[in-house]
Scaffold this motif. Structure first.
Motif, PDB file in Angstrom:
ATOM      1  N   LYS A   2       0.834  -1.198   0.000  1.00 18.49           N
ATOM      2  CA  LYS A   2       0.000   0.000   0.000  1.00 18.49           C
ATOM      3  C   LYS A   2       0.869   1.248   0.000  1.00 18.49           C
ATOM      4  CE  LYS A   2      -4.157  -1.714   2.147  1.00 18.49           C
ATOM      5  NZ  LYS A   2      -5.164  -1.479   3.162  1.00 18.49           N
ATOM      6  N   ASN A   3       0.293   2.313  -0.534  1.00 18.31           N
ATOM      7  CA  ASN A   3       0.972   3.597  -0.565  1.00 18.31           C
ATOM      8  C   ASN A   3       1.063   4.167   0.848  1.00 18.31           C
ATOM      9  OD1 ASN A   3       2.230   5.724  -1.795  1.00 18.31           O
ATOM     10  ND2 ASN A   3       0.335   6.776  -2.324  1.00 18.31           N
ATOM     11  N   MET A   4       2.243   4.452   1.309  1.00 18.63           N
ATOM     12  CA  MET A   4       2.439   5.003   2.653  1.00 18.63           C
ATOM     13  C   MET A   4       2.439   6.522   2.600  1.00 18.63           C
ATOM     14  SD  MET A   4       2.528   2.419   4.655  1.00 18.63           S
ATOM     15  CE  MET A   4       3.273   2.923   6.181  1.00 18.63           C
ATOM     16  N   HIS A   5       1.876   7.106   3.647  1.00 13.31           N
ATOM     17  CA  HIS A   5       1.804   8.552   3.765  1.00 13.31           C
ATOM     18  C   HIS A   5       2.540   9.003   5.016  1.00 13.31           C
ATOM     19  CE1 HIS A   5      -1.357   8.503   0.735  1.00 13.31           C
ATOM     20  NE2 HIS A   5      -1.941   7.551   1.428  1.00 13.31           N
ATOM     21  N   ARG A   6       3.246  10.101   4.919  1.00 10.09           N
ATOM     22  CA  ARG A   6       3.876  10.745   6.082  1.00 10.09           C
ATOM     23  C   ARG A   6       2.887  11.774   6.600  1.00 10.09           C
ATOM     24  NH1 ARG A   6       9.003  11.401   8.412  1.00 10.09           N
ATOM     25  NH2 ARG A   6       8.847   9.172   8.075  1.00 10.09           N
ATOM     26  N   CYS A   7       2.540  11.671   7.880  1.00  7.31           N
ATOM     27  CA  CYS A   7       1.526  12.542   8.482  1.00  7.31           C
ATOM     28  C   CYS A   7       2.096  13.294   9.678  1.00  7.31           C
ATOM     29  CB  CYS A   7       0.335  11.714   8.960  1.00  7.31           C
ATOM     30  SG  CYS A   7      -0.465  10.796   7.641  1.00  7.31           S
ATOM     31  N   ILE A   8       1.567  14.490   9.884  1.00 10.91           N
ATOM     32  CA  ILE A   8       1.886  15.278  11.070  1.00 10.91           C
ATOM     33  C   ILE A   8       0.573  15.638  11.741  1.00 10.91           C
ATOM     34  CG2 ILE A   8       2.867  17.427  11.963  1.00 10.91           C
ATOM     35  CD1 ILE A   8       4.874  17.312   9.655  1.00 10.91           C
ATOM     36  N   LEU A   9       0.521  15.407  13.049  1.00  9.79           N
ATOM     37  CA  LEU A   9      -0.666  15.758  13.816  1.00  9.79           C
ATOM     38  C   LEU A   9      -0.273  16.600  15.011  1.00  9.79           C
ATOM     39  CD1 LEU A   9      -0.684  13.964  16.619  1.00  9.79           C
ATOM     40  CD2 LEU A   9      -1.495  12.178  15.122  1.00  9.79           C
ATOM     41  N   CYS A  10      -1.274  17.201  15.629  1.00  7.61           N
ATOM     42  CA  CYS A  10      -1.077  17.937  16.867  1.00  7.61           C
ATOM     43  C   CYS A  10      -2.217  17.550  17.801  1.00  7.61           C
ATOM     44  CB  CYS A  10      -1.072  19.443  16.613  1.00  7.61           C
ATOM     45  SG  CYS A  10      -0.560  20.422  18.042  1.00  7.61           S
ATOM     46  N   ILE A  11      -1.864  17.209  19.043  1.00  5.72           N
ATOM     47  CA  ILE A  11      -2.887  16.906  20.037  1.00  5.72           C
ATOM     48  C   ILE A  11      -2.850  17.982  21.108  1.00  5.72           C
ATOM     49  CG2 ILE A  11      -2.788  14.432  19.579  1.00  5.72           C
ATOM     50  CD1 ILE A  11      -1.303  14.038  22.188  1.00  5.72           C
ATOM     51  N   GLY A  12      -4.005  18.209  21.723  1.00  2.00           N
ATOM     52  CA  GLY A  12      -4.073  19.202  22.775  1.00  2.00           C
ATOM     53  C   GLY A  12      -5.185  18.894  23.751  1.00  2.00           C
ATOM     54  N   SER A  13      -5.052  19.440  24.961  1.00  2.00           N
ATOM     55  CA  SER A  13      -6.054  19.258  26.003  1.00  2.00           C
ATOM     56  C   SER A  13      -5.940  20.380  27.021  1.00  2.00           C
ATOM     57  CB  SER A  13      -5.839  17.910  26.706  1.00  2.00           C
ATOM     58  OG  SER A  13      -6.752  17.771  27.786  1.00  2.00           O
ATOM     59  N   ASN A  14      -7.104  20.818  27.533  1.00  2.00           N
ATOM     60  CA  ASN A  14      -7.093  21.788  28.628  1.00  2.00           C
ATOM     61  C   ASN A  14      -7.940  21.301  29.805  1.00  2.00           C
ATOM     62  OD1 ASN A  14      -9.751  22.213  27.802  1.00  2.00           O
ATOM     63  ND2 ASN A  14      -9.572  24.432  27.713  1.00  2.00           N
ATOM     64  N   TYR A  15      -8.303  20.027  29.782  1.00  2.00           N
ATOM     65  CA  TYR A  15      -9.115  19.450  30.856  1.00  2.00           C
ATOM     66  C   TYR A  15      -8.564  18.063  31.175  1.00  2.00           C
ATOM     67  CZ  TYR A  15     -13.067  17.362  33.275  1.00  2.00           C
ATOM     68  OH  TYR A  15     -13.858  16.712  34.196  1.00  2.00           O
ATOM     69  N   ARG A  16      -8.108  17.878  32.427  1.00  2.00           N
ATOM     70  CA  ARG A  16      -7.464  16.617  32.806  1.00  2.00           C
ATOM     71  C   ARG A  16      -6.412  16.253  31.755  1.00  2.00           C
ATOM     72  NH1 ARG A  16     -11.740  12.270  33.793  1.00  2.00           N
ATOM     73  NH2 ARG A  16      -9.875  11.106  34.355  1.00  2.00           N
ATOM     74  N   PHE A  55      -2.169  21.826  27.093  1.00  2.00           N
ATOM     75  CA  PHE A  55      -0.974  21.048  26.828  1.00  2.00           C
ATOM     76  C   PHE A  55      -1.091  20.625  25.377  1.00  2.00           C
ATOM     77  CE2 PHE A  55      -1.202  20.913  31.354  1.00  2.00           C
ATOM     78  CZ  PHE A  55       0.111  20.859  31.775  1.00  2.00           C
ATOM     79  N   ASN A  56      -0.017  20.771  24.613  1.00  2.00           N
ATOM     80  CA  ASN A  56      -0.009  20.437  23.192  1.00  2.00           C
ATOM     81  C   ASN A  56       1.241  19.639  22.872  1.00  2.00           C
ATOM     82  OD1 ASN A  56      -2.300  22.205  22.006  1.00  2.00           O
ATOM     83  ND2 ASN A  56      -1.146  23.593  23.318  1.00  2.00           N
ATOM     84  N   ARG A  57       1.101  18.823  21.829  1.00  2.00           N
ATOM     85  CA  ARG A  57       2.235  18.018  21.387  1.00  2.00           C
ATOM     86  C   ARG A  57       2.036  17.641  19.926  1.00  2.00           C
ATOM     87  NH1 ARG A  57       4.611  12.759  24.605  1.00  2.00           N
ATOM     88  NH2 ARG A  57       6.765  13.114  23.985  1.00  2.00           N
ATOM     89  N   ALA A  58       3.094  17.746  19.140  1.00  2.00           N
ATOM     90  CA  ALA A  58       3.053  17.350  17.736  1.00  2.00           C
ATOM     91  C   ALA A  58       3.671  15.968  17.583  1.00  2.00           C
ATOM     92  CB  ALA A  58       3.815  18.356  16.876  1.00  2.00           C
ATOM     93  N   ALA A  59       3.294  15.303  16.508  1.00  2.00           N
ATOM     94  CA  ALA A  59       3.854  13.979  16.211  1.00  2.00           C
ATOM     95  C   ALA A  59       3.884  13.769  14.707  1.00  2.00           C
ATOM     96  CB  ALA A  59       3.027  12.887  16.874  1.00  2.00           C
ATOM     97  N   SER A  60       4.753  12.860  14.296  1.00  2.00           N
ATOM     98  CA  SER A  60       4.876  12.474  12.895  1.00  2.00           C
ATOM     99  C   SER A  60       4.835  10.953  12.826  1.00  2.00           C
ATOM    100  CB  SER A  60       6.207  12.987  12.341  1.00  2.00           C
ATOM    101  OG  SER A  60       6.421  12.499  11.039  1.00  2.00           O
ATOM    102  N   PHE A  61       4.159  10.442  11.793  1.00  2.00           N
ATOM    103  CA  PHE A  61       4.084   8.990  11.632  1.00  2.00           C
ATOM    104  C   PHE A  61       3.796   8.645  10.178  1.00  2.00           C
ATOM    105  CE2 PHE A  61      -0.121  10.550  12.454  1.00  2.00           C
ATOM    106  CZ  PHE A  61      -0.977   9.768  11.695  1.00  2.00           C
ATOM    107  N   ASP A  62       4.020   7.390   9.848  1.00  2.00           N
ATOM    108  CA  ASP A  62       3.741   6.868   8.510  1.00  2.00           C
ATOM    109  C   ASP A  62       2.563   5.910   8.600  1.00  2.00           C
ATOM    110  OD1 ASP A  62       5.992   8.138   7.284  1.00  2.00           O
ATOM    111  OD2 ASP A  62       7.264   6.613   8.206  1.00  2.00           O
TER     112      ASP A  62
END
Length: 126
Positions: A2-16, A55-62
């Motif tokens: 399968k065709n692989m994709h490089r992705c970047i995401l950002c997660i965040g939370s302000n409650y617990r 709280f925020n954090r970025a990530a990269s994955f395939d």
């Protein structure tokens, strides 16, 4: 193969935040073993009346998943953590997961301009 994709995401939370960020990271690590995380950053809220910091954090994955499948999976995690339309309207965000880029395409150009996203991406080691 399968065709692989490089992705970047950002997660965040302000409650617990510590609890929900840890849960999201655990689930995403299991689903996407290639994921690499940036540093956790604490930021002031943007565009909300809720004064609680994020709280925020970025990530990269395939992945071979397409953008719609990823977004649906991320929404299921958000809902499992208690995110609802009402909580969002009140500025209470247990968890937010945004797919920012796929391959070399920016999917959320408005988010890429936000200070917290830029800070999270600066804390990301590619």
């Amino acid at each position: 193969m399968k065709n692989m994709h490089r992705c970047i995401l950002c997660i965040g939370s302000n409650y617990r935040a510590e609890t929900f960020m840890e849960l999201a990271e655990m689930l995403l690590n299991r689903r996407f073993p290639s994921i690499r995380w940036g540093k956790m950053i604490k930021t002031l809220p943007e565009g909300t009346t809720c004064p609680d910091p994020y709280f925020n954090r970025a990530a990269s994955f395939d992945t071979a998943w397409d953008a719609d499948a990823l977004r649906n999976y991320f929404k299921s995690i958000e809902k499992a953590c208690g995110r609802t339309l009402l909580s969002k309207q009140m500025g209470i965000i247990p968890l937010d997961i945004d797919l920012l880029m796929m391959d070399n395409t920016v999917l959320k150009p408005e988010d890429m301009q936000k200070m917290y996203v830029r800070q999270a991406l600066q804390g990301f080691e590619t």
